[in-house]
Design an enzyme around this catalytic site. Structure first.
Site, PDB file in Angstrom:
ATOM      1  N   ASN A 141       0.802  -1.229   0.000  1.00 28.10           N
ATOM      2  CA  ASN A 141       0.000   0.000   0.000  1.00 28.10           C
ATOM      3  C   ASN A 141       0.830   1.272   0.000  1.00 28.10           C
ATOM      4  O   ASN A 141       0.335   2.327  -0.381  1.00 28.10           O
ATOM      5  CB  ASN A 141      -0.862   0.063   1.278  1.00 28.10           C
ATOM      6  N   THR A 174      16.865 -12.467 -30.557  1.00 27.49           N
ATOM      7  CA  THR A 174      15.404 -12.486 -30.535  1.00 27.49           C
ATOM      8  C   THR A 174      14.901 -12.481 -31.962  1.00 27.49           C
ATOM      9  O   THR A 174      15.351 -11.666 -32.775  1.00 27.49           O
ATOM     10  CB  THR A 174      14.877 -11.233 -29.810  1.00 27.49           C
ATOM     11  N   LYS A 191      12.839 -11.653 -35.045  1.00 27.93           N
ATOM     12  CA  LYS A 191      12.124 -10.445 -35.478  1.00 27.93           C
ATOM     13  C   LYS A 191      11.543 -10.673 -36.865  1.00 27.93           C
ATOM     14  O   LYS A 191      12.102 -11.467 -37.619  1.00 27.93           O
ATOM     15  CB  LYS A 191      13.089  -9.244 -35.514  1.00 27.93           C
ATOM     16  N   LYS A 248       8.733  -8.859 -34.379  1.00 25.66           N
ATOM     17  CA  LYS A 248       8.183  -9.365 -33.125  1.00 25.66           C
ATOM     18  C   LYS A 248       6.929 -10.199 -33.357  1.00 25.66           C
ATOM     19  O   LYS A 248       6.708 -11.197 -32.692  1.00 25.66           O
ATOM     20  CB  LYS A 248       7.828  -8.193 -32.203  1.00 25.66           C
ATOM     21  N   LYS A 256      15.507 -16.779 -29.465  1.00 26.50           N
ATOM     22  CA  LYS A 256      14.552 -16.384 -28.424  1.00 26.50           C
ATOM     23  C   LYS A 256      13.237 -15.918 -29.022  1.00 26.50           C
ATOM     24  O   LYS A 256      13.225 -15.185 -30.006  1.00 26.50           O
ATOM     25  CB  LYS A 256      15.161 -15.234 -27.610  1.00 26.50           C
ATOM     26  N   ASP A 286       9.988 -13.512 -28.787  1.00 30.32           N
ATOM     27  CA  ASP A 286       9.843 -12.166 -28.237  1.00 30.32           C
ATOM     28  C   ASP A 286       8.825 -12.189 -27.102  1.00 30.32           C
ATOM     29  O   ASP A 286       8.064 -13.145 -26.949  1.00 30.32           O
ATOM     30  CB  ASP A 286       9.480 -11.163 -29.341  1.00 30.32           C
ATOM     31  N   GLU A 287       8.831 -11.116 -26.306  1.00 29.38           N
ATOM     32  CA  GLU A 287       7.998 -11.122 -25.095  1.00 29.38           C
ATOM     33  C   GLU A 287       6.508 -11.195 -25.405  1.00 29.38           C
ATOM     34  O   GLU A 287       5.718 -11.714 -24.613  1.00 29.38           O
ATOM     35  CB  GLU A 287       8.305  -9.901 -24.209  1.00 29.38           C
ATOM     36  N   HIS A 327      12.076 -12.949 -19.152  1.00 29.21           N
ATOM     37  CA  HIS A 327      12.065 -11.673 -19.856  1.00 29.21           C
ATOM     38  C   HIS A 327      11.353 -10.660 -18.961  1.00 29.21           C
ATOM     39  O   HIS A 327      10.213 -10.872 -18.574  1.00 29.21           O
ATOM     40  CB  HIS A 327      11.323 -11.814 -21.194  1.00 29.21           C
ATOM     41  N   ARG A 328      12.024  -9.536 -18.659  1.00 32.73           N
ATOM     42  CA  ARG A 328      11.470  -8.609 -17.658  1.00 32.73           C
ATOM     43  C   ARG A 328      10.401  -7.675 -18.249  1.00 32.73           C
ATOM     44  O   ARG A 328      10.375  -6.466 -17.935  1.00 32.73           O
ATOM     45  CB  ARG A 328      12.580  -7.812 -16.995  1.00 32.73           C
ATOM     46  N   HIS A 359      16.966 -10.796 -18.055  1.00 37.00           N
ATOM     47  CA  HIS A 359      17.317  -9.571 -18.788  1.00 37.00           C
ATOM     48  C   HIS A 359      17.730  -8.511 -17.777  1.00 37.00           C
ATOM     49  O   HIS A 359      16.973  -8.197 -16.866  1.00 37.00           O
ATOM     50  CB  HIS A 359      16.118  -9.079 -19.597  1.00 37.00           C
ATOM     51  N   LYS A 390      19.724   0.175 -27.001  1.00 30.93           N
ATOM     52  CA  LYS A 390      18.639   1.117 -27.303  1.00 30.93           C
ATOM     53  C   LYS A 390      17.823   1.503 -26.064  1.00 30.93           C
ATOM     54  O   LYS A 390      16.987   2.384 -26.128  1.00 30.93           O
ATOM     55  CB  LYS A 390      17.710   0.497 -28.364  1.00 30.93           C
ATOM     56  N   SER A 440      20.481  -7.320 -23.634  1.00 33.35           N
ATOM     57  CA  SER A 440      19.666  -7.346 -24.843  1.00 33.35           C
ATOM     58  C   SER A 440      19.011  -5.995 -25.043  1.00 33.35           C
ATOM     59  O   SER A 440      18.701  -5.296 -24.087  1.00 33.35           O
ATOM     60  CB  SER A 440      18.610  -8.441 -24.675  1.00 33.35           C
TER      61      SER A 440
HETATM   62  C1  CAP Z   1      15.526  -7.070 -28.102  1.00 24.65           C
HETATM   63  C2  CAP Z   1      14.142  -7.242 -27.566  1.00 24.65           C
HETATM   64  C3  CAP Z   1      13.975  -7.276 -26.054  1.00 24.65           C
HETATM   65  C4  CAP Z   1      14.548  -6.123 -25.266  1.00 24.65           C
HETATM   66  C5  CAP Z   1      14.056  -6.080 -23.823  1.00 24.65           C
HETATM   67  C6  CAP Z   1      13.259  -6.163 -28.099  1.00 24.65           C
HETATM   68  O1  CAP Z   1      15.553  -6.910 -29.494  1.00 24.65           O
HETATM   69  O2  CAP Z   1      13.641  -8.442 -28.026  1.00 24.65           O
HETATM   70  O3  CAP Z   1      12.612  -7.359 -25.793  1.00 24.65           O
HETATM   71  O4  CAP Z   1      15.916  -6.238 -25.301  1.00 24.65           O
HETATM   72  O5  CAP Z   1      14.818  -5.279 -23.052  1.00 24.65           O
HETATM   73  O6  CAP Z   1      12.158  -6.459 -28.496  1.00 24.65           O
HETATM   74  O7  CAP Z   1      13.659  -5.005 -28.030  1.00 24.65           O
HETATM   75  P1  CAP Z   1      16.814  -6.241 -30.265  1.00 24.65           P
HETATM   76  P2  CAP Z   1      15.621  -5.788 -21.767  1.00 24.65           P
HETATM   77  O8  CAP Z   1      18.016  -7.070 -29.935  1.00 24.65           O
HETATM   78  O9  CAP Z   1      16.460  -6.316 -31.724  1.00 24.65           O
HETATM   79  O10 CAP Z   1      16.931  -4.829 -29.792  1.00 24.65           O
HETATM   80  O11 CAP Z   1      16.537  -6.862 -22.215  1.00 24.65           O
HETATM   81  O12 CAP Z   1      16.343  -4.582 -21.288  1.00 24.65           O
HETATM   82  O13 CAP Z   1      14.586  -6.259 -20.816  1.00 24.65           O
HETATM   83 MG    MG Z   2      11.557  -8.074 -27.230  1.00 28.06          MG
END
Ligand code: CAP
Ligand code: MG
Length: 449
Positions: free
Chosen positions: A120, A170, A172, A174, A198, A200-201, A290-291, A323, A330, A375
């Site tokens: 809280n 990762t 791509k 996505k 990997k 993607d999230e 993955h955070r 992560h 970036k 990453s």
């Molecule tokens: C990386 C990534 C990850 C981020 C997450 C993306 O892709 O798959 O989700 O790195 O950040 O979608 O951006 P790229 P963190 O390698 O093409 O940038 O690791 O800081 O949690």
């Molecule tokens: Mg990602």
């Protein structure tokens, strides 16, 4: 003591002192959990009062004194704010230290601990803002958690890969690839020299590619790449789903197909993460975390929860990869703070290191180590910086930096592996890679075309 305090403190602080939430002479015991909050009290609220209010609300108190307080005679139920100091160069902000007795938290439950510590207090009126900066967990409490299912030492043994960072990418774009095209990306990346691919999230089971399709094509790519290279390879199959039943079903299928690793998104929540850690422990599986979502509460410097605290909780909850940031890619993050997160993942004993944002010593009591993952917008041209910043025990993940290579995905993977091996060799020969890195990389790129 109260008579002395009367001349020193406002009525608001005295009230909390009498209740036992502001205890300036308190010395935390070895079994206490200690939290460091960065608080910004409302105008006119004493910092000690605000700190005590945090201690109260995150343990036993409500907004008023209640009759039933008299039925809990034990002083240890009250968390104790015991130190408040101004944050240097941040007017209006204070570091408040609060100690919690061991009895306050259920054994091995991040859900329970967080319901107290961040339950809280973050919307509490006496505060404009609050941030949980760091936490010292006592060994007695740490030993009630099982920690990473595999850990970085056993992971290296299973993969038979030593003496260098691991490489990943990762897939791509996505979203939007079909299963067959997706599997092709996996094969090319792994065949070219990466250790892991990997998901993607945000890829789960959308209409363009249902999860079973993805898993089948991905594992086909993994198996073919293993056969072609003679190395053990993996692809983090994201088993995140709407319900625990979905998550278990996906994880079971990943195991059935022979995957060495599954992936979870942080957004599934603490109980789900701990359940999946138990599952992974029984099934000899690596858990990639993955955070996703963390930036909503870790990014603001005056409000939320620091990522170093999230990393500590995740290590206890039981993840193998996490992560942890790059400092050069970036996404935001400065090198020293990011190195501090790596310490929390990989140390046996984390030593206080203020420039790296580590406010407490932390004895990990033999909890397994988490492999950090760098990453987010990184590429082979930064290999010297990444190796210099993070050393060997890290997974360097180049999504766009593999799949965006002008000559194709496999060429992108080759470029990453060549850059890594060249840089590791240069470092092992005693060269200053931080300085000579770009030259060394250029030469390697020319010699392999
Ligand atoms: C990386 C990534 C990850 C981020 C997450 C993306 O892709 O798959 O989700 O790195 O950040 O979608 O951006 P790229 P963190 O390698 O093409 O940038 O690791 O800081 O949690
Ligand atoms: Mg990602």
């Amino acid at each position: 003591q109260i008579t002395d305090a009367k001349t020193r403190y406002s009525a608001g602080v005295l009230k909390y002192m009498q209740m036992g939430y502001w205890v300036p002479d308190y010395v935390p015991s070895a079994t206490d959990t200690i939290c460091l909050f960065r608080i910004t009290p409302q105008d006119g609220v004493d910092p000690e009062e605000a700190a005590a209010a945090v201690a109260g609300e995150s343990s036993t108190a409500t907004w008023t004194v209640v009759w039933t307080d008299r039925l809990t005679a034990c002083d240890s139920y009250r968390a104790k704010a015991y130190k408040v100091i101004p944050v240097p160069n941040n007017p209006g902000q204070y570091f408040a230290y609060v100690a919690y007795d061991l009895i306050l938290f259920e054994e091995g439950s991040i859900s329970n601990m967080t319901a107290s510590l961040i339950g809280n207090v973050f919307s509490f009126k006496p505060l404009k803002a609050a941030r949980l900066e760091d936490i010292r967990l006592p060994v007695a409490y740490i030993k009630t958690f099982k920690g990473p299912p595999t850990g970085l030492v056993v992971e290296r043994e299973r993969l038979d890969k030593f003496g260098r960072p691991l490489l990943g990418a990762t897939t791509k774009p996505k979203l939007g690839l079909s299963g067959r095209n997706y599997g092709r990306v996996i094969y090319e990346g792994l065949k070219g020299g990466l250790d892991f691919m990997k998901d993607d999230e945000n890829i789960n089971s959308q209409p363009f590619m249902h999860w079973r399709d993805r898993f089948l094509y991905v594992m086909d790519g993994v198996n073919k790449a293993q056969a072609a290279t003679g190395e053990i390879k993996g692809s983090y199959l994201n088993v995140t789903g709407a319900t625990m039943e979905d998550i278990y079903e996906r994880a079971e299928f990943a195991k059935e197909l022979g995957s060495v690793v599954i992936m979870l998104d942080l957004v599934i929540g603490w109980a789900a993460i701990q359940s999946m850690a138990n599952w992974a422990r029984k099934n000899d599986m690596i858990v990639h975390m993955h955070r996703a979502g963390h930036g909503t509460y870790t990014r603001q410097k005056n409000h939320g929860v620091s990522f170093r605290v999230i990393a500590k909780w995740l290590r206890l909850a039981g993840v193998d990869h996490l992560h942890t940031g790059t400092a050069v890619g970036k996404l935001e993050g400065d090198p020293l703070t990011v190195q501090g997160y790596y310490n929390v993942c990989r140390d046996s004993y984390t030593v206080t290191d203020l420039p790296r944002g580590i406010y407490f010593d932390q004895d990990w009591a033999d909890t397994k180590k988490v492999m950090p993952v760098a990453s987010g917008g990184i590429h082979a041209g930064q290999m010297h910086q990444l190796l210099d910043l993070f050393g060997d025990d890290v997974i360097l993940q180049f999504g766009g930096g593999t799949i965006g290579h002008p000559q194709g995905i496999q060429a992108g993977a080759v470029a990453n592996r060549v850059a890594l091996e060249t840089m590791v060799k240069a470092r092992n020969e005693g060269r200053n890679i931080a300085q000579e890195g770009p030259q060394i990389l250029r030469k390697a790129a020319q010699s392999c075309g």
